[in-house]
Design an enzyme around this catalytic site. Structure first.
Site, PDB file in Angstrom:
ATOM      1  N   SER A  66      22.440  26.328 -29.450  1.00 36.59           N
ATOM      2  CA  SER A  66      21.652  26.068 -30.520  1.00 36.59           C
ATOM      3  C   SER A  66      21.563  27.131 -31.345  1.00 36.59           C
ATOM      4  O   SER A  66      19.981  26.792 -30.370  1.00 36.59           O
ATOM      5  CB  SER A  66      21.521  24.828 -31.446  1.00 36.59           C
ATOM      6  OG  SER A  66      21.048  24.766 -32.252  1.00 36.59           O
ATOM      7  N   TYR A  89      17.294  17.103 -28.878  1.00 35.59           N
ATOM      8  CA  TYR A  89      18.281  18.068 -28.774  1.00 35.59           C
ATOM      9  C   TYR A  89      17.911  19.309 -28.791  1.00 35.59           C
ATOM     10  O   TYR A  89      18.666  20.346 -27.847  1.00 35.59           O
ATOM     11  CB  TYR A  89      18.888  17.794 -29.746  1.00 35.59           C
ATOM     12  CG  TYR A  89      19.918  18.933 -30.622  1.00 35.59           C
ATOM     13  CD1 TYR A  89      21.358  18.324 -30.278  1.00 35.59           C
ATOM     14  CD2 TYR A  89      19.836  19.935 -31.374  1.00 35.59           C
ATOM     15  CE1 TYR A  89      22.592  19.545 -30.387  1.00 35.59           C
ATOM     16  CE2 TYR A  89      20.687  20.785 -31.757  1.00 35.59           C
ATOM     17  CZ  TYR A  89      21.735  20.547 -31.197  1.00 35.59           C
ATOM     18  OH  TYR A  89      23.025  21.156 -31.588  1.00 35.59           O
TER      19      TYR A  89
END
Length: 256
Positions: free
Chosen positions: A138, A151
């Site tokens: 990401s 995350y």
């Protein structure tokens, strides 16, 4: 046609990748997920395009199960491309500090679970001297989000691990790429309440990913304006970075 394995294929980017790959003549897909109904629906849709589809229903945190399943699939038909995509959101529903349970679960799935797929694949592909692996990270790996520290940390670890493996495996005939998307319209992303600049559809994200993999890029990052800002985030003073990330604060609904 190559044998393509996609984890987290029951929705979002994984499902979009499966559908796009299925449209290739003679496609041979192996799809995994945790929700039988959604996974079967994606598999059925892919078969309507003429693809051969097999499925695996398991949690990527189950290391022994995942490893044994991968070896069995690879023995039956050697895997050519493995897209390690399964992941979950972190954060807290109110925007407060994420609790320990959420943080550990996020790290266990997004990094530990990814390794459970990645490492057996590395062993299998390096032994025969060919194959390609894509790790879906990401842009949060470059610009860590205060509202999703676990995350961001897991995706950063995946980025570093993937780039290190790329250099190590290239002489052995195995290609590794890291995918770093920005905001994508998916069921997972849909629980986030906040500003999502330059958000794109899962189908568009899937197309960009496959183009990047065809070109054997080290990092497939998009959209480029957001990717450029994210990659430069750690090079600027903290107060400047904090101001930039302030607009990306978010809250998310509790995980099902």
């Amino acid at each position: 046609m190559p044998v393509i394995l996609i984890t987290g294929a029951s929705s979002g980017i994984g499902a979009a990748l499966a559908r796009l790959c299925a449209k290739q003549k003679g496609a041979n897909l192996v799809l995994t997920g945790r929700d039988r109904g959604r996974l079967d629906a994606v598999a059925a849709e892919c078969r309507t395009f003429g693809a051969q589809v097999r499925t695996g229903l398991f949690d990527v945190r189950a290391r022994d199960t995942v490893g044994a399943w991968l070896r069995a699939i690879d023995t039956e038909s050697p895997l050519d491309l493995v897209i390690v995509n399964a992941a979950v959101n972190g954060g807290h529903p109110s925007g407060a500090l994420e609790n320990e349970e959420t943080a550990f679960e996020t790290a266990d799935i997004n990094y530990g679970g990814a390794l459970n797929v990645l490492l057996p694949t590395v062993t299998l592909m390096s032994a025969r001297g060919r194959g390609q692996i894509a790790l879906v990270s990401s842009l949060a790996a470059y610009a860590p989000l205060p509202d999703a520290p676990a995350y961001s940390g897991a995706k950063a670890a995946l980025l570093a691990h993937g780039l290190a493996l790329r250099a190590k495996l290239r002489p052995l005939g195995v290609r590794v790429s890291v995918v770093a998307p920005g905001y994508v319209k998916t069921p997972m992303g849909g629980v986030i309440k906040g500003w999502r600049p330059l958000e794109m559809s899962a189908d568009e994200a899937a197309a960009r990913i496959l183009r990047g993999l065809e070109r054997d890029r080290d990092v497939v990052a998009f959209p480029w304006p957001l990717a450029a800002l994210a990659r430069g985030a750690l090079l600027v003073p903290e107060r400047v970075r904090s101001l930039g990330l302030r607009g990306l604060r978010f809250r998310n609904r509790p995980r099902r």
